[in-house]
Design a protein around this motif. Structure first.
Motif, mmCIF file in Angstrom:
data_model
loop_
_atom_site.group_PDB
_atom_site.id
_atom_site.type_symbol
_atom_site.label_atom_id
_atom_site.label_comp_id
_atom_site.label_asym_id
_atom_site.label_seq_id
_atom_site.Cartn_x
_atom_site.Cartn_y
_atom_site.Cartn_z
ATOM 1 N N UNK A 7 -1.170 15.714 18.911
ATOM 2 C CA UNK A 7 -0.239 15.283 17.863
ATOM 3 C C UNK A 7 -0.468 16.095 16.594
ATOM 4 N N UNK A 8 0.599 16.344 15.831
ATOM 5 C CA UNK A 8 0.429 17.173 14.650
ATOM 6 C C UNK A 8 -0.245 16.466 13.483
ATOM 7 N N UNK A 9 -0.462 15.122 13.565
ATOM 8 C CA UNK A 9 -1.060 14.377 12.450
ATOM 9 C C UNK A 9 -2.490 14.816 12.189
ATOM 10 N N UNK A 10 -2.746 15.425 11.079
ATOM 11 C CA UNK A 10 -4.136 15.722 10.790
ATOM 12 C C UNK A 10 -4.843 14.437 10.337
ATOM 13 N N UNK A 11 -6.078 14.242 10.742
ATOM 14 C CA UNK A 11 -6.835 13.069 10.300
ATOM 15 C C UNK A 11 -7.870 13.547 9.290
ATOM 16 N N UNK A 12 -7.857 12.943 8.099
ATOM 17 C CA UNK A 12 -8.832 13.318 7.084
ATOM 18 C C UNK A 12 -9.927 12.278 7.018
ATOM 19 N N UNK A 13 -11.146 12.699 6.956
ATOM 20 C CA UNK A 13 -12.241 11.748 6.780
ATOM 21 C C UNK A 13 -12.848 11.950 5.399
ATOM 22 N N UNK A 14 -12.848 10.872 4.632
ATOM 23 C CA UNK A 14 -13.541 10.919 3.347
ATOM 24 C C UNK A 14 -14.638 9.881 3.441
ATOM 25 N N UNK A 15 -15.870 10.318 3.372
ATOM 26 C CA UNK A 15 -17.003 9.437 3.617
ATOM 27 C C UNK A 15 -16.772 8.759 4.969
ATOM 28 N N UNK A 16 -16.814 7.422 5.046
ATOM 29 C CA UNK A 16 -16.637 6.773 6.336
ATOM 30 C C UNK A 16 -15.183 6.352 6.573
ATOM 31 N N UNK A 17 -14.318 6.641 5.651
ATOM 32 C CA UNK A 17 -12.923 6.217 5.816
ATOM 33 C C UNK A 17 -12.106 7.315 6.485
ATOM 34 N N UNK A 18 -11.190 6.911 7.347
ATOM 35 C CA UNK A 18 -10.326 7.897 7.991
ATOM 36 C C UNK A 18 -8.894 7.683 7.538
ATOM 37 N N UNK A 19 -8.227 8.744 7.163
ATOM 38 C CA UNK A 19 -6.819 8.646 6.781
ATOM 39 C C UNK A 19 -5.992 9.479 7.725
ATOM 40 N N UNK A 20 -4.946 8.863 8.223
ATOM 41 C CA UNK A 20 -4.049 9.606 9.086
ATOM 42 C C UNK A 20 -2.812 9.950 8.268
ATOM 43 N N UNK A 21 -2.498 11.211 8.190
ATOM 44 C CA UNK A 21 -1.319 11.602 7.432
ATOM 45 C C UNK A 21 -0.163 11.794 8.397
ATOM 46 N N UNK A 22 0.889 11.029 8.171
ATOM 47 C CA UNK A 22 2.023 11.132 9.083
ATOM 48 C C UNK A 22 2.907 12.298 8.665
ATOM 49 N N UNK A 23 3.166 13.173 9.602
ATOM 50 C CA UNK A 23 4.052 14.297 9.305
ATOM 51 C C UNK A 23 5.274 14.199 10.219
ATOM 52 N N UNK A 24 6.374 14.816 9.835
ATOM 53 C CA UNK A 24 7.551 14.745 10.699
ATOM 54 C C UNK A 24 7.223 15.308 12.085
ATOM 55 N N UNK A 25 7.802 14.701 13.118
ATOM 56 C CA UNK A 25 7.556 15.180 14.488
ATOM 57 C C UNK A 25 6.243 14.703 15.045
ATOM 58 N N UNK A 26 5.680 13.622 14.460
ATOM 59 C CA UNK A 26 4.383 13.162 14.937
ATOM 60 C C UNK A 26 4.485 12.245 16.152
ATOM 61 N N UNK A 27 5.706 11.910 16.554
ATOM 62 C CA UNK A 27 5.903 11.163 17.803
ATOM 63 C C UNK A 27 6.034 12.178 18.949
ATOM 64 N N UNK A 28 5.551 11.787 20.163
ATOM 65 C CA UNK A 28 5.742 12.715 21.288
ATOM 66 C C UNK A 28 7.220 12.952 21.564
#
Ligand SMILES: O=P(O)(O)OC[C@@H](O)[C@@H](O)c1c[nH]c2ccccc12
Length: 299
Positions: A7-28
């Protein structure tokens, strides 16, 4: 390769938290992409439980692979039949309740199959590597592991559970992976069945060295439409190189009758892969025997 491996969604980790950034076309975009994205996390999880080096060690004591390609060349019938042990599929849902993979495999063997195929994908086909191992213990025929291979790890899993051949799907692998994975399959003594659905994919596969078995899938895995003419069109377009290199063609999917079998046989397939139309019968042994009998032997 038309599908995105992750999937094109990059996952960012800041310390122990994870953020998923939704980008267009992130569905199969289609089922094939959905399967491959799921497979990616599934294999990561399995690798955490059993490492690749453990798998390699365990394989050392497994009985050597049977010659899948030779069996097809010497086929019990013309075309040779690879009968598939398949409980469900994303397009049809559950094909057979009361699914007993061993009983089905044994009846295929009795009915005249040359080789068997066992679905191992759990999420979308309700298969498993356990089914493959159980079938291996119960029948003598060469076995194809039907899996969505995206990592070498899965090829070792297939061998560990008794596979003699492994499916590689051109639509989900780049040229380099096709080459590298075929090599691993060969080194493990198994046969690679490389599946194509378009002329573009067939040309990519023909550009590789030492290809000897190609599956033409009559089903479009992006929208599930089936057209047996796919075998005719692709074989016809590349008849010369296929014949010169003595590449054996398997026509896959959508074969329901003797007419279908004869049609794909008449346009170049030396083998066929049949699942649904056999698996859904009460008596798969009779179903396969009927399919293989000549018209004048009917009634
Ligand atoms: O059930 P059918 O229409 O007879 O098809 C069997 C086989 O070709 C199909 O299961 C198949 C062909 N290529 C695949 C790749 C993955 C999963 C399944 C498949």
């Amino acid at each position: 390769m038309q599908i995105r491996r992750r999937p094109p969604n990059p996952t960012f980790s800041i310390s122990h938290l994870q953020y998923q950034v939704s980008v267009p076309g992130s569905e199969p975009q289609n089922i094939l992409e959905e399967i491959v994205w799921h497979k990616d996390t599934e294999v990561q999880r399995q690798r955490e439980k059993v490492s690749l080096s453990d798998l390699k060690r365990r394989i050392e004591i497994v009985a050597p692979a049977k010659d899948f390609l030779r069996a097809l060349r010497q086929g019990k019938t013309q075309p040779a039949v690879i009968a598939e042990v398949k409980k469900a599929s994303p397009s049809k849902g559950v094909i057979r309740e009361n699914f007993d993979p061993v009983a089905i495999a044994q009846s295929y063997q009795q009915g005249g199959a040359t080789c068997l195929s066992v679905l191992t994908d759990r999420q979308f086909f309700q298969g498993s590597f356990e089914n493959l191992a159980k079938v291996r213990a119960a029948v003598d025929l060469p076995l194809l592991c039907k899996e969505f291979i995206i990592y070498p790890y899965q090829i070792y899993q297939a061998r560990l559970h008794g596979a003699d051949a492994v499916l590689l799907i051109a639509a989900i692998l780049c040229d380099q992976d096709l080459k590298y994975f075929s090599k691993i399959i060969h080194v493990l003594g198994m046969t690679a069945l490389i599946e194509v659905h378009s002329l573009d994919e067939l040309d990519r596969v023909l550009a590789l060295d030492s290809v000897n078995l190609i599956g033409i899938n009559n089903r479009n895995l992006e929208d599930f439409t089936v057209d047996l003419k796919t075998t005719e069109t692709l074989y016809h377009a590349r008849r010369q190189p296929l014949q010169n290199r003595d590449i054996l063609i398997v026509s896959e999917s959508g074969i329901h009758s003797r007419e279908d079998l004869q049609f794909v046989g008449s346009v170049g397939a030396q083998a066929v892969l049949i699942g649904e139309s056999l698996v859904k019968q009460d008596d798969p042994e009779k179903a396969i025997a009927d399919l293989l009998s000549h018209p004048h032997q009917l009634q």
